[in-house]
Every structure is written in C-alpha cells, then in structure tokens.
Motif scaffolding. Structure first.
Motif, PDB file in Angstrom:
ATOM      1  N   LYS A 350       0.842  -1.217   0.000  1.00 34.67           N
ATOM      2  CA  LYS A 350       0.000   0.000   0.000  1.00 34.67           C
ATOM      3  C   LYS A 350       0.874   1.263   0.000  1.00 34.67           C
ATOM      4  O   LYS A 350       0.568   2.253  -0.696  1.00 34.67           O
ATOM      5  CB  LYS A 350      -0.898  -0.007   1.239  1.00 34.67           C
ATOM      6  N   GLU A 351       1.922   1.229   0.795  1.00 34.47           N
ATOM      7  CA  GLU A 351       2.818   2.376   0.843  1.00 34.47           C
ATOM      8  C   GLU A 351       3.478   2.646  -0.515  1.00 34.47           C
ATOM      9  O   GLU A 351       3.619   3.822  -0.956  1.00 34.47           O
ATOM     10  CB  GLU A 351       3.892   2.157   1.917  1.00 34.47           C
ATOM     11  N   LEU A 352       3.842   1.606  -1.211  1.00 36.74           N
ATOM     12  CA  LEU A 352       4.426   1.750  -2.538  1.00 36.74           C
ATOM     13  C   LEU A 352       3.419   2.368  -3.523  1.00 36.74           C
ATOM     14  O   LEU A 352       3.771   3.254  -4.344  1.00 36.74           O
ATOM     15  CB  LEU A 352       4.881   0.379  -3.059  1.00 36.74           C
ATOM     16  N   LYS A 353       2.187   1.864  -3.400  1.00 37.05           N
ATOM     17  CA  LYS A 353       1.140   2.425  -4.268  1.00 37.05           C
ATOM     18  C   LYS A 353       0.961   3.925  -4.021  1.00 37.05           C
ATOM     19  O   LYS A 353       0.828   4.752  -4.961  1.00 37.05           O
ATOM     20  CB  LYS A 353      -0.177   1.690  -4.034  1.00 37.05           C
ATOM     21  N   LYS A 354       0.913   4.307  -2.767  1.00 34.73           N
ATOM     22  CA  LYS A 354       0.737   5.723  -2.415  1.00 34.73           C
ATOM     23  C   LYS A 354       1.895   6.570  -2.940  1.00 34.73           C
ATOM     24  O   LYS A 354       1.718   7.674  -3.483  1.00 34.73           O
ATOM     25  CB  LYS A 354       0.637   5.866  -0.895  1.00 34.73           C
ATOM     26  N   SER A 355       3.100   6.001  -2.754  1.00 35.01           N
ATOM     27  CA  SER A 355       4.264   6.763  -3.213  1.00 35.01           C
ATOM     28  C   SER A 355       4.238   6.932  -4.729  1.00 35.01           C
ATOM     29  O   SER A 355       4.572   7.998  -5.280  1.00 35.01           O
ATOM     30  CB  SER A 355       5.530   6.059  -2.755  1.00 35.01           C
ATOM     31  N   ARG A 356       3.807   5.952  -5.445  1.00 34.16           N
ATOM     32  CA  ARG A 356       3.726   6.044  -6.903  1.00 34.16           C
ATOM     33  C   ARG A 356       2.660   7.069  -7.335  1.00 34.16           C
ATOM     34  O   ARG A 356       2.854   7.828  -8.304  1.00 34.16           O
ATOM     35  CB  ARG A 356       3.403   4.662  -7.498  1.00 34.16           C
ATOM     36  N   ARG A 357       1.541   6.994  -6.648  1.00 31.57           N
ATOM     37  CA  ARG A 357       0.473   7.962  -6.982  1.00 31.57           C
ATOM     38  C   ARG A 357       0.938   9.403  -6.738  1.00 31.57           C
ATOM     39  O   ARG A 357       0.657  10.315  -7.550  1.00 31.57           O
ATOM     40  CB  ARG A 357      -0.774   7.683  -6.157  1.00 31.57           C
ATOM     41  N   SER A 358       1.600   9.577  -5.634  1.00 29.36           N
ATOM     42  CA  SER A 358       2.060  10.941  -5.338  1.00 29.36           C
ATOM     43  C   SER A 358       3.077  11.399  -6.370  1.00 29.36           C
ATOM     44  O   SER A 358       3.072  12.578  -6.810  1.00 29.36           O
ATOM     45  CB  SER A 358       2.656  10.968  -3.922  1.00 29.36           C
TER      46      SER A 358
END
Length: 366
Positions: A350-358
């Motif tokens: 989830k953290e990776l996904k958030k970082s990619r979105r940002s």
C-alpha cells in the motif's frame, strides 16, 4: 569205566585197589610201549590233543618245548618241570598276547585261532608234553593225588578234560568235587579257588580264558549236571533236619524267648509306625508351607507385573500428551509467524502504491 573199580578215587585209596586182578603187569616208565594195556582211553584228535590250533602251533614252535622239554623222556621228569615252572593255568604268558588292537576274547580273539599269538605258557607246553608220553591210568592217578603242588593236580585234571571220553569223565572227577585245596589259576594272581570249584568249572564250562575245552556230548553233560545237583542237595538236607527237631520240641525258655521277641517286634513295629506318621505329617506340613510360599510368590510377582504395566502405561500416555502439545505449539508458532509477514507485505504494498500515486500527481502538475 574200563580198568577202574567201582570204589575208585580219592587220596585215601590204596594203589593195590586200583587195577583189576588180571592187570598185574608193572609199568615201565623207560619203555612206554609196554604199558599199552594201562593207557588212558583217548577221545578226539590224537595229533592235536583237541587243543586250539593257534595254541598248538605256538607250543610246537616254542623254544621251551623244542629244546628244554625235548630232552625229557620220563613221567617223573615232567612232574618235576611242572613243580618248578608252572605258576598259573592260562594259555598265554602275562602281557605277551598280541591281538593287533582287537579284544582277546570272542570271534576275533584266540578262541577261534584268529590273529597272531603270543608267548605260550609253560603250563600248556607241559600239558602237551604229557600227551606225547602217553599217560597211563596209574600216572594219571598220581597226578590227581600229588601233594607237592596244586598245579600238578590241576594239569592232571586239565589233561583228563582234554582227552577223556565224555561218558567216563564223571567217574574220574567225582571224588574231587569237594576238594578244599586252594589254587590260583590266573597269571599274576587274583583268581583263587578250591580244587573242587576248579573241577566243577572245567566240567560245566567250555571257555577257559582265551581258549576252549572240547565239547561234551549232550547226554553226558546232562548226567554230569544231574550228579552235581544230587550231590549238593544231599549236603543241604542234613543241615535243615536239626531245625525241624528243635521246632517240634519247644522248651519253656524257648517259648519265653519267643514271647520276648514278639513283644520287642510289636514295640519296634509301633515305633516304626509312629515314626512313619511323624515323617508323613512333616512331609505334609512341608508341602503345605511350600505351596503357600509358592502362592505368595506368585501373587507378589503378579502384583509387581501389574504395577509395572500400569506405570509403563502412564508413562506412555504422558509421553503421547507431551508430543501432542509440542506439535500443537509448533503449529501455532508457524501460523503466527506466517500472519505477521503477510500483513507487513500488505502494508509495504500500500505504501508503494501511495508513493507512486504521489509521484504521478507531481509530474502531472508540472
């Protein structure tokens, strides 16, 4: 028997009573051919004297017979040789019998003439020498009643046993059946007997150490055995008669002694019965005590085995429960470890996904 009176035999018989009235000739020892009328009757093989072939061959080939006895020509010289040189009646000298590892008796021994011989005894050499000089009845009588040596008498009896006709044998042996003179017939000693026992032995048996006597005809043998039985029955009967007379006339002392004996016997019987009862009771008590001890030991062993089995069962159950607990704990640990790792991975994802979105939003704004 031809040439013998009815009262013949025994050392107490006078020499003048030996012959019939018509036999007045004097024997000539230097010329035995003149004594043909007085010779003993012979039965069997005249050349071998009815002797075992092996023993006869050893006798004829022995230096003692060929050298020493060849020079002897008269009856008295042979008697002197017996007196000085005979100390047993066996056919072989002691320790000289050669059997090539086989037994000395039986079918493969000297009885049948099988196997090699040994050193033949002087007794059998002199026995055959008596045959060569052709004994007369007077000479045979002199041998049987000789007082210097029992072996002179014994060789006379053996000569008669080898040569006489069976029908005439009992008349010669009968006066000596109860003779008390002692003789040892074995080489080296160890088999002593009376002269009467010796006569009975050679009359009723065929075997003689490692050889045999000639066989006696069946009818003559039956007569000899019947005469022996009658002889000894007559001796036993007088010994039994005085006991009968004593029993027929009992005295007062005898009756009192009988009563005392009966009382003592009854007492001894009672004592023996009481002893037997005590022994039986003791044996029963011992048996009961033993049976009780056996039962106790069995019960103890049974209890011990039961306690051991129970203890072993408990230990097995305890081990099984321990193994089950260990297995459960290992499963729980593996499950706990597996759940924590999965949650961490989800968080990281989830953290990776958030970082990619940002990152993508920042690029779009630019």
């Amino acid at each position: 028997m031809t040439g013998l009176p009815t009262n013949f035999g025994g050392p107490n018989m006078a020499m003048s009573e030996y012959y019939h009235e018509d036999e007045d000739e004097i024997e000539d020892e230097d010329n035995p051919s003149k004594n043909k009328n007085h010779r003993l009757p012979f039965h069997g093989n005249d050349k071998t004297m009815n002797m075992n072939p092996l023993i006869l061959a050893n006798v004829q080939n022995s230096p003692y017979f060929k050298v020493d006895l060849f020079a002897i020509k008269t009856y008295l010289e042979v008697v002197d040789e017996i007196y000085y040189n005979v100390d047993h009646l066996e056919p072989w000298e002691r320790g000289t019998r050669k059997t090539a590892g086989m037994s000395q008796t039986g079918m493969c021994g000297g009885v049948r003439g099988v196997s090699a011989g040994g050193v033949v005894s002087s007794a059998f050499c002199l026995l055959f020498k008596l045959h060569t000089i052709r004994l007369t009845k007077k000479q045979a009588y002199g041998l049987l009643n000789h007082r210097d040596s029992p072996y002179i008498r014994a060789l006379g009896f053996m000569y008669l046993r080898f040569t006489l006709p069976p029908a005439e044998m009992w008349q010669w042996f009968e006066p000596y059946i109860e003779d008390e003179e002692e003789i040892d017939i074995k080489a080296g000693g160890g088999k002593a007997m009376t002269m009467g026992e010796f006569c009975r032995m050679i009359l009723t048996r065929l075997e003689w150490f490692e050889t045999r006597f000639p066989r006696i005809a069946v009818n003559a043998e039956k007569q000899i055995r019947a005469q022996l039985d009658e002889r000894f029955k007559v001796q036993r009967a007088p010994a039994a008669q005085p006991d009968r007379f004593e029993r027929s006339e009992p005295t007062a002392e005898h009756s009192s002694s009988k009563r005392d004996r009966s009382k003592s016997r009854s007492r001894s019987k009672k004592r023996s019965k009481s002893k037997e009862r005590r022994k039986k009771s003791r044996s029963r008590s011992k048996k009961r005590s033993r049976s009780r001890e056996k039962k106790k030991s069995k019960s103890r062993d049974h209890k011990r085995s039961r306690s051991r089995s129970r203890h072993s069962k408990k230990e097995k159950k305890h081990k099984r429960s321990r193994s089950r607990d260990k297995k459960r704990r290992s499963r729980d640990r593996s499950r706990g470890r597996g759940g924590d790792s999965y949650e961490d991975e989800l968080r990281k994802y989830k953290e990776l996904k958030k970082s990619r979105r940002s990152r993508s939003r920042s690029r779009d704004r630019r």
